[in-house]
Write an enzyme that holds these catalytic residues in place. Sequence first.
Site, PDB file in Angstrom:
ATOM      1  N   GLY A 154       0.827  -1.195   0.000  1.00  0.00           N
ATOM      2  CA  GLY A 154       0.000   0.000   0.000  1.00  0.00           C
ATOM      3  C   GLY A 154       0.864   1.247   0.000  1.00  0.00           C
ATOM      4  O   GLY A 154       2.076   1.195   0.223  1.00  0.00           O
ATOM      5  N   CYS A 155       0.229   2.392  -0.245  1.00  0.00           N
ATOM      6  CA  CYS A 155       0.986   3.642  -0.345  1.00  0.00           C
ATOM      7  C   CYS A 155       1.532   4.092   1.010  1.00  0.00           C
ATOM      8  O   CYS A 155       2.709   4.461   1.125  1.00  0.00           O
ATOM      9  CB  CYS A 155       0.122   4.725  -0.967  1.00  0.00           C
ATOM     10  SG  CYS A 155      -1.501   4.944  -0.194  1.00  0.00           S
ATOM     11  N   TYR A 156       0.708   4.049   2.050  1.00  0.00           N
ATOM     12  CA  TYR A 156       1.186   4.419   3.384  1.00  0.00           C
ATOM     13  C   TYR A 156       2.306   3.486   3.864  1.00  0.00           C
ATOM     14  O   TYR A 156       3.330   3.956   4.375  1.00  0.00           O
ATOM     15  CB  TYR A 156       0.045   4.397   4.396  1.00  0.00           C
ATOM     16  CG  TYR A 156      -0.825   5.639   4.435  1.00  0.00           C
ATOM     17  CD1 TYR A 156      -0.273   6.907   4.618  1.00  0.00           C
ATOM     18  CD2 TYR A 156      -2.206   5.542   4.333  1.00  0.00           C
ATOM     19  CE1 TYR A 156      -1.073   8.042   4.677  1.00  0.00           C
ATOM     20  CE2 TYR A 156      -3.021   6.665   4.397  1.00  0.00           C
ATOM     21  CZ  TYR A 156      -2.452   7.921   4.564  1.00  0.00           C
ATOM     22  OH  TYR A 156      -3.251   9.034   4.630  1.00  0.00           O
ATOM     23  N   ALA A 159       5.749   4.436   2.130  1.00  0.00           N
ATOM     24  CA  ALA A 159       6.424   5.606   2.708  1.00  0.00           C
ATOM     25  C   ALA A 159       6.921   5.313   4.124  1.00  0.00           C
ATOM     26  O   ALA A 159       8.047   5.662   4.491  1.00  0.00           O
ATOM     27  CB  ALA A 159       5.475   6.798   2.714  1.00  0.00           C
TER      28      ALA A 159
END
Length: 352
Positions: A154-156, A159
Amino acid sequence: MGNFRRVPVGIVGASGYGGVQLVRLLMDHPEVELVYLGGESSAGKPFADLYPHLAHTVNQQIEAVEPETIAHRCEVVFLSLPNGLACKIAPQLLEKGCKVLDLSADYRFSDLSTYTNWYGAQRTDLATAARSVYGFPELYRDRIAEAQLIGCPGCYPTASLLALSPLLKQGLIVPETAIIDAKSGTSGGGRQAKINMLLAEVDNSLAAYNVGRHRHTPEIEQICSDLAGHEVTIQFTPHLIPMVRGILATVYATLRDPGLVRDDLITIYRAFYRNSPWVKVCDPGVYPQTKWACGSNLCYIGIEVDPRTGRAIVMSAIDNLIKGQAGQAIQCLNIMMGWDETLGLPKLGFYP
């Protein structure tokens, strides 16, 4: 002379934000040919009707999702679908010999009971899930190279884990003290209409959401536990920012050695990511901004140490739709196919 055959690639779920990013990037990829765009509600429509800005380049129609047809035409299939749908299609595609990259949460978890607990769906594809490799190149490059099925992060988590991984892998922090404060643009919520994503709702406002229960939490904890060598619980709080693209994750954690200073950590991070072309560790005193990464597959990492509190503070900025989604999936494809990891991916962001 080399072999000029391009690898036929398809996208299931091409009409969403993740799908259109894949289309844009794959159209420019020198080693692939985009031969199939699939969707359910948009089947039969020209792709250009959904995204007119690509009409001069993409003249394909959205087709019905028929695994037999997809497997016949494609060697590689990207699944850019809502959670719970990829697991119904992937087993059939794998059985036909396709390589599959899933951008949903369906194949991110080594323990499917975790998926059931957080996503509320029972799964029967245990054998398929057991074959999946978590598509985080900076940690699992060797596994990705041998995989046929990738569960793209996922994107979170992307990062957050890029910020946390060196600290955990090197045993530099007390894992249970880690706190992730992350902020994302509205495109992370997808293209379907939602009241809380309306301009009138998000403009001039900033808000946390799904506090203590965001579905990306167990994904982050799974990798943190792998790195730490024991089960780790992480405090993760996401926020919605009134902008379209980008994530900034700020990680706080207590250092085991209070004598470590910022320059020490910068040296450690640069060594850790020395073979990772998409991670850029900032110079001392430079803190990343989401705009730097916008439109690129890059992650910018800034590092600070607060001697008063004994905490490391690590900031990570990415484009949530590129490094946090479509770009990272293509990065995984490059590794799976034995191509250069940077092939077909944007190295420079849009600025300003």
